[in-house]
Design an enzyme around this catalytic site. Sequence first.
Site, PDB file in Angstrom:
ATOM      1  CB  CYS A 161      -0.932   0.026   1.259  1.00  0.00           C
ATOM      2  SG  CYS A 161      -1.760  -1.496   1.117  1.00  0.00           S
ATOM      3  CG  HIS A 301      -1.554   4.584   4.940  1.00  0.00           C
ATOM      4  ND1 HIS A 301      -1.574   4.452   3.590  1.00  0.00           N
ATOM      5  CD2 HIS A 301      -2.186   3.562   5.378  1.00  0.00           C
ATOM      6  CE1 HIS A 301      -1.632   3.344   3.416  1.00  0.00           C
ATOM      7  NE2 HIS A 301      -2.107   2.428   4.325  1.00  0.00           N
ATOM      8  CG  HIS A 335      -6.477   1.282   1.123  1.00  0.00           C
ATOM      9  ND1 HIS A 335      -5.467   2.009   0.604  1.00  0.00           N
ATOM     10  CD2 HIS A 335      -5.919   0.253   2.027  1.00  0.00           C
ATOM     11  CE1 HIS A 335      -4.312   1.288   0.985  1.00  0.00           C
ATOM     12  NE2 HIS A 335      -4.582   0.531   1.721  1.00  0.00           N
TER      13      HIS A 335
END
Length: 406
Positions: A161, A301, A335
């Site tokens: 990620c 994040h 996401h």
Amino acid sequence: MRRVVVTGCGIVSSIGIGNKTVATSLREGRSGLQFVPEMKAYGLRCNVAAPIVGFDEAIFQEDGKPRLSRAAQYGLTAVFEAIAEAGLMPHSEPLNSAAVILGSGGGGQSCLPETALRSDANPIDEPGIYELRRQMNETAAVAVAQRLGAEGRVSSNSAACATGLYNIGFGYELVAAGLHDCCICGGVEEQSWQRVGVSADNSLGMPTTFNETPKAACRPFDRDRQGFIISEGSAAVVLESYDAAMARGAPIYAEIVGYAAANDGHDLYVANGDAMRRVVLSALSDAAKLGVANIDYINAHATGTPIGDAIEAGVIREIFGTGPAVSSCKGVTGHSQGAVGAQEVVYTVLMLRNEFLAATANLEHPSDDCGGIDHVRTRRDVRIDTALTMNNGLGGTNAAMILRAL
């Protein structure tokens, strides 16, 4: 080391396609989260995702067939917007000598089931070379390099990620070191709930009680957060040396004044915050050398996971206290894994350019373990000069980047 600036951005996201639409969505808090009937039919506990809506795949077809992966299509769309903003044309300088660094978490893997069916039905004639090109992890990078006529380095770095930020960071390092005057970089990701979503759903990594209220499903820093919402898309930036950009009269939207990446070497699934702390401090050290003493805003994040959000909030609290404003875009965007770091660089640049801070959606009851920082719970219309964006991923990958408005 040379100064590095952003001269163009492009984006495909669940909250819009193109910078103008996305900036409006961020400003107004428009959510891309929605109920997905196919997820329910598949038997998943979480039936919410943040897909791309309104994307025209037909413009990329050759002989009536999708010769490019969806990841490559997303990447090309973002890149062409970015180079147009930067005032550049394909097959001309400085693009001819540019590097292309576009990373992905999974490449073009959404075509794998189709390819397997074709192979079983007719193993000699199918799959062909187009399927191979669509499946490669560098599917977007090579497609972009071909369309632009770029003959510099071509790479697709994968770091879970943190992929998108790793790839922009790599481009930054190439330009800063004088190895390239121009770099096209970013991240891409195809729809992946049938791959990543199954594992996340089985491990209770996604929300399970918001299927009837999908827009409330992702809740970064909130007391009732249950996990992340899968998304997709792409983002790209044009990076140039400050001197080269000034010499050609290019628009300059921001300067990268600090960047760092590291692995925490702790656990495959659960971060301990050490590498996150190190990359933030290292990026701050870089920025100080260019006269940046304070950070106005942090694009966190924060994916809405119980453990991850608390660790990140703790690192921010330890380093900054209540100084900078903090928000996460994932409450409205979801996401997008390999693309998200690049998308969040673009979100941050858009906020710098348009003088506002996007709120953290669904932050109704800030969690005690995420306290002690200045959460942006409603949009703030304010000019910011410096912003930090940070990402982390499975396996302990971490990255942080500091941008300054010029």
